[in-house]
Design a protein around this motif. Structure first.
Motif, PDB file in Angstrom:
ATOM      1  N   PRO A 203       0.813  -1.221   0.000  1.00  0.00           N
ATOM      2  CA  PRO A 203       0.000   0.000   0.000  1.00  0.00           C
ATOM      3  C   PRO A 203       0.844   1.267   0.000  1.00  0.00           C
ATOM      4  CG  PRO A 203       0.114  -0.863   2.221  1.00  0.00           C
ATOM      5  CD  PRO A 203       0.852  -1.847   1.353  1.00  0.00           C
ATOM      6  N   TYR A 204       2.166   1.136   0.150  1.00  0.00           N
ATOM      7  CA  TYR A 204       3.031   2.306   0.298  1.00  0.00           C
ATOM      8  C   TYR A 204       3.566   2.759  -1.061  1.00  0.00           C
ATOM      9  CZ  TYR A 204       2.888   0.942   5.191  1.00  0.00           C
ATOM     10  OH  TYR A 204       2.465   0.603   6.452  1.00  0.00           O
ATOM     11  N   TRP A 205       3.674   4.054  -1.238  1.00  0.00           N
ATOM     12  CA  TRP A 205       4.217   4.588  -2.465  1.00  0.00           C
ATOM     13  C   TRP A 205       4.738   6.001  -2.229  1.00  0.00           C
ATOM     14  CZ3 TRP A 205       2.213   8.877  -5.198  1.00  0.00           C
ATOM     15  CH2 TRP A 205       1.010   9.390  -4.684  1.00  0.00           C
ATOM     16  N   ARG A 206       5.623   6.440  -3.116  1.00  0.00           N
ATOM     17  CA  ARG A 206       6.094   7.818  -3.132  1.00  0.00           C
ATOM     18  C   ARG A 206       6.264   8.253  -4.567  1.00  0.00           C
ATOM     19  NH1 ARG A 206      12.359   7.408  -0.934  1.00  0.00           N
ATOM     20  NH2 ARG A 206      13.047   5.707  -2.269  1.00  0.00           N
ATOM     21  N   GLN A 207       6.181   9.566  -4.781  1.00  0.00           N
ATOM     22  CA  GLN A 207       6.139  10.091  -6.146  1.00  0.00           C
ATOM     23  C   GLN A 207       7.408   9.802  -6.926  1.00  0.00           C
ATOM     24  OE1 GLN A 207       3.337  11.341  -7.145  1.00  0.00           O
ATOM     25  NE2 GLN A 207       3.841  12.105  -9.165  1.00  0.00           N
ATOM     26  N   ASN A 208       8.574   9.995  -6.296  1.00  0.00           N
ATOM     27  CA  ASN A 208       9.827   9.714  -6.980  1.00  0.00           C
ATOM     28  C   ASN A 208      10.914   9.451  -5.954  1.00  0.00           C
ATOM     29  OD1 ASN A 208      11.267  12.308  -6.349  1.00  0.00           O
ATOM     30  ND2 ASN A 208       9.608  13.179  -7.571  1.00  0.00           N
ATOM     31  N   PRO A 209      12.063   8.912  -6.367  1.00  0.00           N
ATOM     32  CA  PRO A 209      13.090   8.487  -5.414  1.00  0.00           C
ATOM     33  C   PRO A 209      13.689   9.607  -4.576  1.00  0.00           C
ATOM     34  CG  PRO A 209      13.451   7.486  -7.568  1.00  0.00           C
ATOM     35  CD  PRO A 209      12.395   8.524  -7.747  1.00  0.00           C
ATOM     36  N   ILE A 210      13.597  10.871  -5.032  1.00  0.00           N
ATOM     37  CA  ILE A 210      14.216  11.950  -4.278  1.00  0.00           C
ATOM     38  C   ILE A 210      13.291  12.523  -3.214  1.00  0.00           C
ATOM     39  CG2 ILE A 210      15.695  12.562  -6.218  1.00  0.00           C
ATOM     40  CD1 ILE A 210      13.892  14.923  -6.785  1.00  0.00           C
ATOM     41  N   VAL A 211      12.014  12.073  -3.182  1.00  0.00           N
ATOM     42  CA  VAL A 211      11.083  12.514  -2.151  1.00  0.00           C
ATOM     43  C   VAL A 211      11.092  11.489  -1.026  1.00  0.00           C
ATOM     44  CG1 VAL A 211       8.676  13.016  -1.610  1.00  0.00           C
ATOM     45  CG2 VAL A 211       9.632  13.712  -3.816  1.00  0.00           C
ATOM     46  N   PRO A 212      11.474  11.894   0.202  1.00  0.00           N
ATOM     47  CA  PRO A 212      11.651  10.903   1.268  1.00  0.00           C
ATOM     48  C   PRO A 212      10.356  10.365   1.849  1.00  0.00           C
ATOM     49  CG  PRO A 212      12.056  13.114   2.110  1.00  0.00           C
ATOM     50  CD  PRO A 212      11.853  13.254   0.627  1.00  0.00           C
ATOM     51  N   ASP A 213       9.256  11.115   1.760  1.00  0.00           N
ATOM     52  CA  ASP A 213       8.029  10.735   2.450  1.00  0.00           C
ATOM     53  C   ASP A 213       7.233   9.709   1.640  1.00  0.00           C
ATOM     54  OD1 ASP A 213       8.589  12.491   4.534  1.00  0.00           O
ATOM     55  OD2 ASP A 213       7.656  14.173   3.470  1.00  0.00           O
ATOM     56  N   TRP A 214       6.766   8.676   2.348  1.00  0.00           N
ATOM     57  CA  TRP A 214       5.951   7.633   1.739  1.00  0.00           C
ATOM     58  C   TRP A 214       4.486   7.874   2.075  1.00  0.00           C
ATOM     59  CZ3 TRP A 214       7.836   3.339  -1.076  1.00  0.00           C
ATOM     60  CH2 TRP A 214       9.226   3.260  -1.154  1.00  0.00           C
ATOM     61  N   THR A 215       3.597   7.547   1.129  1.00  0.00           N
ATOM     62  CA  THR A 215       2.154   7.645   1.330  1.00  0.00           C
ATOM     63  C   THR A 215       1.586   6.239   1.427  1.00  0.00           C
ATOM     64  OG1 THR A 215       2.058   9.703   0.067  1.00  0.00           O
ATOM     65  CG2 THR A 215      -0.003   8.508   0.350  1.00  0.00           C
ATOM     66  N   CYS A 216       0.586   6.084   2.275  1.00  0.00           N
ATOM     67  CA  CYS A 216      -0.018   4.768   2.483  1.00  0.00           C
ATOM     68  C   CYS A 216      -1.523   4.848   2.253  1.00  0.00           C
ATOM     69  CB  CYS A 216       0.275   4.284   3.909  1.00  0.00           C
ATOM     70  SG  CYS A 216      -0.568   2.745   4.333  1.00  0.00           S
ATOM     71  N   ASN A 217      -2.072   3.860   1.542  1.00  0.00           N
ATOM     72  CA  ASN A 217      -3.511   3.775   1.316  1.00  0.00           C
ATOM     73  C   ASN A 217      -4.147   2.831   2.334  1.00  0.00           C
ATOM     74  OD1 ASN A 217      -3.945   5.417  -1.138  1.00  0.00           O
ATOM     75  ND2 ASN A 217      -2.539   3.950  -2.071  1.00  0.00           N
ATOM     76  N   GLN A 218      -4.988   3.388   3.212  1.00  0.00           N
ATOM     77  CA  GLN A 218      -5.588   2.602   4.289  1.00  0.00           C
ATOM     78  C   GLN A 218      -6.595   1.568   3.784  1.00  0.00           C
ATOM     79  OE1 GLN A 218      -4.650   2.646   7.478  1.00  0.00           O
ATOM     80  NE2 GLN A 218      -3.059   4.117   6.838  1.00  0.00           N
ATOM     81  N   ALA A 219      -7.132   1.765   2.571  1.00  0.00           N
ATOM     82  CA  ALA A 219      -8.095   0.803   2.030  1.00  0.00           C
ATOM     83  C   ALA A 219      -7.486  -0.595   1.928  1.00  0.00           C
ATOM     84  CB  ALA A 219      -8.593   1.267   0.666  1.00  0.00           C
ATOM     85  N   TRP A 220      -6.190  -0.672   1.779  1.00  0.00           N
ATOM     86  CA  TRP A 220      -5.505  -1.963   1.703  1.00  0.00           C
ATOM     87  C   TRP A 220      -5.694  -2.756   2.991  1.00  0.00           C
ATOM     88  CZ3 TRP A 220      -3.119  -5.169  -1.596  1.00  0.00           C
ATOM     89  CH2 TRP A 220      -2.228  -6.119  -1.104  1.00  0.00           C
ATOM     90  N   PHE A 221      -5.560  -2.094   4.112  1.00  0.00           N
ATOM     91  CA  PHE A 221      -5.663  -2.777   5.398  1.00  0.00           C
ATOM     92  C   PHE A 221      -7.117  -3.068   5.766  1.00  0.00           C
ATOM     93  CE2 PHE A 221      -1.794  -0.173   5.555  1.00  0.00           C
ATOM     94  CZ  PHE A 221      -0.854  -1.162   5.749  1.00  0.00           C
ATOM     95  N   GLN A 222      -8.046  -2.262   5.258  1.00  0.00           N
ATOM     96  CA  GLN A 222      -9.452  -2.451   5.601  1.00  0.00           C
ATOM     97  C   GLN A 222     -10.052  -3.656   4.893  1.00  0.00           C
ATOM     98  OE1 GLN A 222     -11.020   1.365   4.513  1.00  0.00           O
ATOM     99  NE2 GLN A 222     -10.052   2.436   6.241  1.00  0.00           N
ATOM    100  N   SER A 223      -9.789  -3.800   3.603  1.00  0.00           N
ATOM    101  CA  SER A 223     -10.379  -4.925   2.871  1.00  0.00           C
ATOM    102  C   SER A 223      -9.531  -5.392   1.694  1.00  0.00           C
ATOM    103  CB  SER A 223     -11.777  -4.534   2.349  1.00  0.00           C
ATOM    104  OG  SER A 223     -11.684  -3.421   1.475  1.00  0.00           O
ATOM    105  N   GLY A 224      -8.654  -4.529   1.189  1.00  0.00           N
ATOM    106  CA  GLY A 224      -7.927  -4.835  -0.039  1.00  0.00           C
ATOM    107  C   GLY A 224      -7.014  -6.034   0.066  1.00  0.00           C
ATOM    108  N   ARG A 225      -6.291  -6.161   1.186  1.00  0.00           N
ATOM    109  CA  ARG A 225      -5.340  -7.258   1.318  1.00  0.00           C
ATOM    110  C   ARG A 225      -6.039  -8.604   1.277  1.00  0.00           C
ATOM    111  NH1 ARG A 225      -1.245  -6.661   6.138  1.00  0.00           N
ATOM    112  NH2 ARG A 225      -3.212  -6.289   7.215  1.00  0.00           N
ATOM    113  N   GLU A 226      -7.178  -8.720   1.980  1.00  0.00           N
ATOM    114  CA  GLU A 226      -7.914  -9.981   1.987  1.00  0.00           C
ATOM    115  C   GLU A 226      -8.497 -10.301   0.619  1.00  0.00           C
ATOM    116  OE1 GLU A 226      -8.012 -12.238   4.340  1.00  0.00           O
ATOM    117  OE2 GLU A 226      -6.630 -10.945   5.451  1.00  0.00           O
ATOM    118  N   MET A 227      -8.934  -9.264  -0.092  1.00  0.00           N
ATOM    119  CA  MET A 227      -9.469  -9.470  -1.436  1.00  0.00           C
ATOM    120  C   MET A 227      -8.399 -10.030  -2.364  1.00  0.00           C
ATOM    121  SD  MET A 227     -12.066  -9.131  -3.574  1.00  0.00           S
ATOM    122  CE  MET A 227     -13.190  -7.935  -2.837  1.00  0.00           C
TER     123      MET A 227
END
Length: 524
Positions: free
Chosen positions: A483-507
């Motif tokens: 669920p983690y991603w970042r725009q490009n390698p020089i940007v240190p901050d990662w973004t996480c999509n919570q939908a993955w933990f709610q139902s996406g992973r099990e699907m």
């Protein structure tokens, strides 16, 4: 017993160097010895907000900084002004719900006064690093700026960073003309010392006679970076011709006075990394497209933001890695036509924006083969995403995009030796419609071993992509869905999509368990 004064000068100097310049100056009242250590032995001089004006609390108490709650629909705006007083946005911390605004006029005057005073009282004969990082408007005296520029050259600094982060200059009037002649006169005795230089808001052009002679202080540069500056072709050519040890050259948001930006380094040059981002031609205060010519025999990595139509000539026989940012999806064919001419290209990162078009307008197959490419990283974003989110347009958006994940698989055969693929779709939550899983039997690949998918939410598009990969990538060893991603390698901050933990992973686990059960591939 006064144990600290029993320490040798070298140890005490190191301890004092850990303090900010503001705090270290307060220790000068203790003794003449401490005064000498602070104003003679300090080898790293960093003049920025914390070092000169103090921390956030101190600046707030002094009236330099005002703090307000962050707006709900916050969009970063570097400069906000009223009619009388300039205020610059100052991010206290990324996680904070508060924003700070600097009083540029008040703290600017104090900043200049303190830096001037320190430099006039400094008694050291040698420094290693000199950095100024602060907003300085173009009304500041050129005499003051010239003194600051000359100082580190005269003291034999190995690293110089002069970052004057005012408003983006639309014309030459907002930039400082670099005083090549003064620098040459101040640094003739230590011309072989400077190794790294980073400038912001400077004019770097051939404005004097015997210009090549004035580059002697730069002849041992290893890296040179110019941001928000103005250059001409003569400066770039002279820099590369006379600085044979230069390994890294970066031009970011620069304006060129020459229509063709000619980057040419001979076999005796050391240039191996080049960065060109958002550069353009400026003529009579109007922007227009810039042509770029690359003839760099030892170049191995290249970071680029801009149109690939700008390239009039490319000769980079050793180029192995390219990072391409903010590339429009419809320009991919132009980009790949150039990539296919690079015989050693092995690693490719593409950050592309997909337009909202009808499905029939999806670009077709990539016709040029990248025969040596081993690693491909694709970050897919959506054009005008801020408008779409504000308008709450999310339903069925995938039906109007000029892209889907299967487009990647349909074009994977253009990279016959590819071993690692990473795909990240920004804002995958917009792809929330249900669809039938398509079997892409025409796709096959025999070399790819690792596939990583970032920003996953567990939607049908991701599952469809993974199922086809598991079926038809015959030597696949590992597939990673995260669920983690970042725009490009020089940007240190990662973004996480919570939908993955709610139902996406099990699907995903439910849909893929039969394929994974074969034991051929490890799913992470």
């Amino acid at each position: 017993m006064d144990h600290i004064n029993e320490l040798p000068d070298c140890v005490l100097s190191y301890i004092l160097s850990m303090l900010s310049i503001k705090d270290s100056l307060r220790t000068c009242v203790i003794s003449k010895r401490w005064f000498k250590l602070v104003l003679s032995d300090r080898r790293v001089l960093n003049f920025d907000l914390p070092n000169i004006l103090g921390n956030d609390d101190e600046m707030h108490q002094a009236g330099y900084l005002k703090v307000e709650p962050k707006p709900k629909n916050y969009i970063e705006d570097i400069f906000r002004r009223d009619e009388e007083l300039p205020w610059a946005e100052y991010i206290i911390s990324e996680s904070s719900e508060m924003l700070g605004y600097l009083n540029l006029r008040l703290c600017g005057d104090e900043f200049v006064k303190r830096v001037d005073k320190y430099l006039k009282n400094f008694r050291g004969t040698k420094i290693d690093t000199f950095m100024v990082n602060f907003y300085l408007n173009h009304k500041l005296s050129n005499i003051t700026i010239n003194q600051w520029i000359i100082f580190p050259f005269a003291k034999g600094a190995e690293r110089i960073d002069l970052l004057f982060f005012g408003e983006e200059p639309a014309t030459c009037r907002n930039c400082y003309e670099f005083p090549f002649g003064l620098v040459f006169g101040a640094s003739s005795s230590s011309s072989t010392v400077l190794k790294h230089m980073h400038l912001q808001h400077f004019i770097m052009c051939d404005t004097v006679t015997n210009f090549v002679d004035y580059l002697i202080p730069f002849k041992n540069l290893r890296s040179f970076k110019l941001e928000d500056g103005i250059v001409d072709g003569i400066f770039i050519t002279s820099l590369l011709s006379n600085c044979h040890l230069l390994e890294c050259l970066s031009l970011i948001c620069c304006k060129s006075k020459s229509r063709v930006l000619n980057i040419e380094s001979s076999s005796s040059s050391s240039l191996c990394h080049l960065e060109i981002r958002f550069c353009y031609l400026v003529k009579e205060e109007e922007r227009s497209d810039l042509q770029i010519s690359l003839n760099c025999l030892k170049l191995t990595s290249f970071d680029y933001t801009g149109s690939y139509k700008a390239f009039s000539y490319i000769n980079t026989p050793m180029l192995k890695s390219i990072n391409s940012y903010d590339l429009m999806f419809e320009e991919l064919s132009n980009a790949f036509a150039i990539f296919a001419t690079l015989p050693q290209l092995k690693i490719l990162h593409i950050d592309t924006f997909v337009p909202l078009v009808m499905a029939d307008d999806i670009p077709g197959r990539i016709t040029q083969q990248l025969k040596h490419l081993k690693e491909l990283n694709l970050v897919i974003d959506i054009s005008n995403i801020d408008f779409l989110l504000k308008a709450n347009i999310s339903r069925d958006i995938s039906q109007h995009l000029g892209f889907n994940l299967l487009w990647i698989l349909n074009n994977l055969q253009a990279f016959p030796l590819l071993q690692k693929l990473r795909v990240t779709v920004a804002h995958p939550e917009l792809f929330d419609i249900q669809k039938d899983i398509e079997d892409l039997s025409a796709f096959s690949h025999n070399e790819i071993k690792v596939i990583e998918m970032g920003g996953c939410v567990g939607n049908q598009f991701e599952i469809e992509f993974a199922m086809n990969v598991l079926k038809y990538a015959h030597n696949l060893e590992q597939i990673v869905m995260s669920p983690y991603w970042r725009q490009n390698p020089i940007v240190p901050d990662w973004t996480c999509n919570q939908a993955w933990f709610q139902s996406g992973r099990e699907m995903v686990r439910e849909k893929l368990q039969n394929e994974i059960a074969k034991g051929r591939v490890k799913l992470i």
